[in-house]
Structures are given as C-alpha cells and as structure tokens.
Design a protein around this motif. Structure first.
Motif, PDB file in Angstrom:
ATOM      1  N   GLY A 123      24.013  50.590  14.689  1.00  0.00           N
ATOM      2  CA  GLY A 123      22.682  50.007  14.843  1.00  0.00           C
ATOM      3  C   GLY A 123      22.010  50.418  16.141  1.00  0.00           C
ATOM      4  N   ALA A 124      22.400  51.564  16.709  1.00  0.00           N
ATOM      5  CA  ALA A 124      21.827  52.132  17.937  1.00  0.00           C
ATOM      6  C   ALA A 124      22.241  51.386  19.202  1.00  0.00           C
ATOM      7  CB  ALA A 124      20.294  52.220  17.866  1.00  0.00           C
ATOM      8  N   ILE A 125      23.289  50.570  19.129  1.00  0.00           N
ATOM      9  CA  ILE A 125      23.707  49.835  20.324  1.00  0.00           C
ATOM     10  C   ILE A 125      24.370  50.768  21.335  1.00  0.00           C
ATOM     11  CG2 ILE A 125      26.064  49.198  19.616  1.00  0.00           C
ATOM     12  CD1 ILE A 125      25.413  46.357  20.704  1.00  0.00           C
ATOM     13  N   ARG A 126      24.179  50.481  22.605  1.00  0.00           N
ATOM     14  CA  ARG A 126      24.924  51.099  23.697  1.00  0.00           C
ATOM     15  C   ARG A 126      25.427  49.939  24.535  1.00  0.00           C
ATOM     16  NH1 ARG A 126      24.257  54.200  20.418  1.00  0.00           N
ATOM     17  NH2 ARG A 126      23.602  56.401  20.535  1.00  0.00           N
ATOM     18  N   MET A 127      26.731  49.827  24.610  1.00  0.00           N
ATOM     19  CA  MET A 127      27.337  48.626  25.185  1.00  0.00           C
ATOM     20  C   MET A 127      27.043  48.518  26.680  1.00  0.00           C
ATOM     21  SD  MET A 127      28.590  47.368  22.465  1.00  0.00           S
ATOM     22  CE  MET A 127      29.637  46.025  23.042  1.00  0.00           C
ATOM     23  N   ALA A 128      26.683  47.318  27.118  1.00  0.00           N
ATOM     24  CA  ALA A 128      26.452  47.031  28.530  1.00  0.00           C
ATOM     25  C   ALA A 128      27.793  46.950  29.265  1.00  0.00           C
ATOM     26  CB  ALA A 128      25.702  45.708  28.669  1.00  0.00           C
ATOM     27  N   ILE A 184      42.664  70.461   4.403  1.00  0.00           N
ATOM     28  CA  ILE A 184      42.676  69.016   4.662  1.00  0.00           C
ATOM     29  C   ILE A 184      41.647  68.721   5.745  1.00  0.00           C
ATOM     30  CG2 ILE A 184      44.035  67.040   5.465  1.00  0.00           C
ATOM     31  CD1 ILE A 184      46.529  68.558   4.441  1.00  0.00           C
ATOM     32  N   ARG A 185      40.711  67.828   5.449  1.00  0.00           N
ATOM     33  CA  ARG A 185      39.645  67.483   6.391  1.00  0.00           C
ATOM     34  C   ARG A 185      39.957  66.154   7.077  1.00  0.00           C
ATOM     35  NH1 ARG A 185      35.468  65.839   4.096  1.00  0.00           N
ATOM     36  NH2 ARG A 185      36.219  65.681   1.943  1.00  0.00           N
ATOM     37  N   ILE A 186      39.363  65.962   8.272  1.00  0.00           N
ATOM     38  CA  ILE A 186      39.534  64.719   9.007  1.00  0.00           C
ATOM     39  C   ILE A 186      38.253  64.394   9.774  1.00  0.00           C
ATOM     40  CG2 ILE A 186      40.605  65.946  10.946  1.00  0.00           C
ATOM     41  CD1 ILE A 186      42.275  63.385  11.442  1.00  0.00           C
ATOM     42  N   ASN A 187      37.847  63.132   9.720  1.00  0.00           N
ATOM     43  CA  ASN A 187      36.663  62.650  10.428  1.00  0.00           C
ATOM     44  C   ASN A 187      36.955  61.265  10.998  1.00  0.00           C
ATOM     45  OD1 ASN A 187      34.400  64.705   9.704  1.00  0.00           O
ATOM     46  ND2 ASN A 187      35.356  64.251   7.727  1.00  0.00           N
ATOM     47  N   THR A 188      36.133  60.846  11.954  1.00  0.00           N
ATOM     48  CA  THR A 188      36.335  59.570  12.617  1.00  0.00           C
ATOM     49  C   THR A 188      35.032  58.788  12.695  1.00  0.00           C
ATOM     50  OG1 THR A 188      38.214  60.344  13.928  1.00  0.00           O
ATOM     51  CG2 THR A 188      36.989  58.483  14.809  1.00  0.00           C
ATOM     52  N   ILE A 189      35.119  57.497  12.402  1.00  0.00           N
ATOM     53  CA  ILE A 189      33.978  56.574  12.509  1.00  0.00           C
ATOM     54  C   ILE A 189      34.136  55.746  13.778  1.00  0.00           C
ATOM     55  CG2 ILE A 189      32.753  54.651  11.420  1.00  0.00           C
ATOM     56  CD1 ILE A 189      33.783  55.670   8.713  1.00  0.00           C
ATOM     57  N   LEU A 190      33.035  55.588  14.519  1.00  0.00           N
ATOM     58  CA  LEU A 190      33.010  54.747  15.716  1.00  0.00           C
ATOM     59  C   LEU A 190      32.150  53.525  15.419  1.00  0.00           C
ATOM     60  CD1 LEU A 190      33.432  57.816  16.667  1.00  0.00           C
ATOM     61  CD2 LEU A 190      32.646  57.024  18.893  1.00  0.00           C
ATOM     62  N   PRO A 191      32.737  52.459  14.898  1.00  0.00           N
ATOM     63  CA  PRO A 191      31.931  51.268  14.576  1.00  0.00           C
ATOM     64  C   PRO A 191      31.440  50.557  15.829  1.00  0.00           C
ATOM     65  CG  PRO A 191      34.075  51.245  13.459  1.00  0.00           C
ATOM     66  CD  PRO A 191      34.131  52.286  14.528  1.00  0.00           C
ATOM     67  N   GLY A 192      30.274  49.918  15.703  1.00  0.00           N
ATOM     68  CA  GLY A 192      29.773  49.047  16.749  1.00  0.00           C
ATOM     69  C   GLY A 192      30.320  47.640  16.546  1.00  0.00           C
ATOM     70  N   ALA A 203      33.425  51.728  21.824  1.00  0.00           N
ATOM     71  CA  ALA A 203      34.088  51.573  23.129  1.00  0.00           C
ATOM     72  C   ALA A 203      34.747  52.864  23.578  1.00  0.00           C
ATOM     73  CB  ALA A 203      35.128  50.454  23.065  1.00  0.00           C
ATOM     74  N   ALA A 204      34.939  53.808  22.674  1.00  0.00           N
ATOM     75  CA  ALA A 204      35.471  55.121  23.062  1.00  0.00           C
ATOM     76  C   ALA A 204      34.494  55.838  23.986  1.00  0.00           C
ATOM     77  CB  ALA A 204      35.730  55.972  21.827  1.00  0.00           C
ATOM     78  N   GLU A 205      33.211  55.508  23.863  1.00  0.00           N
ATOM     79  CA  GLU A 205      32.182  56.188  24.656  1.00  0.00           C
ATOM     80  C   GLU A 205      31.544  55.287  25.696  1.00  0.00           C
ATOM     81  OE1 GLU A 205      29.492  57.803  21.736  1.00  0.00           O
ATOM     82  OE2 GLU A 205      30.853  59.464  21.270  1.00  0.00           O
ATOM     83  N   ASP A 206      31.422  53.995  25.440  1.00  0.00           N
ATOM     84  CA  ASP A 206      30.842  53.090  26.430  1.00  0.00           C
ATOM     85  C   ASP A 206      31.613  51.772  26.458  1.00  0.00           C
ATOM     86  OD1 ASP A 206      28.228  53.800  24.350  1.00  0.00           O
ATOM     87  OD2 ASP A 206      29.196  51.860  24.088  1.00  0.00           O
ATOM     88  N   GLY A 207      32.858  51.878  26.887  1.00  0.00           N
ATOM     89  CA  GLY A 207      33.714  50.706  26.987  1.00  0.00           C
ATOM     90  C   GLY A 207      33.228  49.728  28.046  1.00  0.00           C
ATOM     91  N   GLN A 208      33.434  48.447  27.782  1.00  0.00           N
ATOM     92  CA  GLN A 208      33.001  47.404  28.694  1.00  0.00           C
ATOM     93  C   GLN A 208      34.107  47.013  29.674  1.00  0.00           C
ATOM     94  OE1 GLN A 208      31.618  44.730  25.380  1.00  0.00           O
ATOM     95  NE2 GLN A 208      29.735  44.725  26.589  1.00  0.00           N
ATOM     96  N   MET A 209      33.755  46.189  30.639  1.00  0.00           N
ATOM     97  CA  MET A 209      34.749  45.655  31.562  1.00  0.00           C
ATOM     98  C   MET A 209      35.872  45.000  30.777  1.00  0.00           C
ATOM     99  SD  MET A 209      32.165  43.904  34.356  1.00  0.00           S
ATOM    100  CE  MET A 209      33.486  42.909  35.055  1.00  0.00           C
ATOM    101  N   GLY A 210      37.098  45.261  31.185  1.00  0.00           N
ATOM    102  CA  GLY A 210      38.247  44.664  30.510  1.00  0.00           C
ATOM    103  C   GLY A 210      38.723  45.431  29.302  1.00  0.00           C
TER     104      GLY A 210
END
Length: 261
Positions: free
Chosen positions: A254-259, A190-198, A156-163
């Motif tokens: 899983g390659a999803i792009r949110m509608a 010190i390293r830092i990374n971020t995961i964007l779960p679907g 949702a950080a990249e393709d957030g939905q309505m609401g």
C-alpha cells in the motif's frame, strides 16, 4: 505454469495467515496442497477444508523437513510449487538503557540466531530440498517450468524499525538470496521470487488492541487499511503462473515506508 489437478504444492506456514490463504487459492485451481506447520489443529482443519495434507514440520530441523516432504510426496507426488510462509518475529534493540535504573543490556546472540534460523535458514532449507526434488521432474512444456518457488520476506528487509534488527536481517537475507538462487536453478527451469508484505491482517496482529490496529491501518498511504492474506495469495499465484516472473523481490504494502519506530 498452468495450474491444474496434476500439479502439487507445499506451503510452509500453511495453517494460518498468508500461508492458509495461499493454500486455499492454489486448491481452488485444482492443485494438491500439503501444509507444513507446527499448529496441528489449525493445519489439519485447513487441510481437510481444501482436500490437502497436513504435515507437522519444524523448518529449523532437517529431519522434520525431510519427513514433511516425504509425507507430502507420498500423498500428492513430487511438488512443482513451494511457497515459504513459515516465519516469526521478535522485537529487541541492539543495545538499550533502562529508563528505571539506567542499566544497559544488549541483544543476546542466541536470541538473534533463533530468529535467523527460523526466517532465513528455515526458508533456505525448504528451498534447497524442494528444488532438488523438482529437478527429478520433466519440464511441463518445452522450455517451460519444472517448478516455481515463492518466498516471504517483509518491508522490514528494506526499512526495518527500531527493535527489528534480527527480523530485518532475516528478511533481508531472504531478499538477498533470491537472485543467486534463481541463477543456481536457471538451467533446471526452476524459478524463484520473493514477496515483501507490508502490514497485513495476520495472526501476528490479531492479538493487538483495536486502537493499535486502527493506527497501523491509518499509516498506510493507500488503501488505508491492513493488507488481506488473500491479496498476498493473488500475488504469489501471479508469480507462479507467469513464466517470465523470475528473481524478483516485490513489495506488497500500500506504498508504506516504515518510520523509525
């Protein structure tokens, strides 16, 4: 970073879902794990299962977070690993019109700020305090890590939905601060990374009707199912163990792009 019994970790949101799966995987490698969460019963049970420590922590409160780190460090020593999974969600349009009477309402700023405080500011609060603690340690090897941090954002950080305006803003903030924090901490090893779960099978979805869960799973291109918390945990572990993994924001979806809705 080589994981063993000499390494300790803090996992926020560790009582369930992505956090619990990550805590279990870290513990299976010998890591001593402290769980930060507000769910005392669940958190205590997971801690007992993995030989860890439960700390009742509200990530929006400085004193609560300080007390959590103090308890975790007393039990296991200064953590070299921080995994931020604490967070929540809410849905409301920026402004909307009632279908019943045509009345108009807008998203209250207080409600927007509440979500930002948990998902974004709470994450940053734990990062800053943990990184300061990690800086007291020596690198594990010459040129090696002092510590490693993994954050949880969302697709949702990249393709957030309505609401999802507040939720998307909070998670986009987590993505946006990953690179500058990596640069802030680069001279400290010190390293830092971020995961964007679907769409993952976590407690947020467990209350949904099976028909809804099936529809969500079918919307994933491949594999056509909900993500499993253990899959998140394996990516978090890769980010921690691979010393060249730094300042990355990685979708696990899983390659999803949110509608739009």
């Amino acid at each position: 970073m080589e994981l063993n019994e000499n390494i300790s970790a803090v996992v926020t949101g560790g009582a369930s879902g992505l956090g619990a799966a990550t805590a279990r995987l870290l513990a299976s490698k010998g890591v001593k794990v402290a769980l930060f969460d507000l769910q005392e019963e669940k958190g205590t049970a997971v801690a007992a299962e993995i030989g860890g420590t439960f700390c009742e922590v509200n990530v929006t409160d400085d004193a609560s977070v300080d007390a959590g780190f103090a308890k975790a460090r007393e039990a296991h020593g200064q953590e070299r690993i921080l995994v931020n999974c604490a967070g929540t969600g809410a849905a409301m349009k920026t402004a909307s019109r009632s279908k019943e009477d045509g009345s108009i309402k807008h998203y209250p700023a207080d409600a927007f700020n509440w979500l930002i405080q948990i998902n974004l500011v709470g994450t940053f609060r734990c990062i800053a305090k943990s990184a300061a603690g990690m800086m007291t340690l020596d690198p594990l090897t010459e040129g090696g890590d002092r510590g490693a941090i993994v954050n949880t954002a969302s697709v949702a950080a990249e393709d957030g939905q309505m609401g999802q305006v507040a939720y998307s803003a909070s998670k986009a903030g987590v993505v946006g601060m990953t690179l500058p924090i990596a640069r802030d901490l680069m001279s400290e090893n010190i390293r830092i990374n971020t995961i964007l779960p679907g769409i993952f099978d976590t407690p947020l979805l467990m209350g949904a009707p099976q028909k809804v869960r099936d529809a969500l799973a079918a919307s994933v291109p491949f594999p056509k199912r909900l993500g499993q918390p253990e899959e998140y945990a394996h990516l978090a572990l890769a980010m921690i163990e691979n010393g060249y993994f730094n300042a990355e924001d990685v979708r696990l979806d899983g390659a999803i792009r949110m509608a739009p809705r």
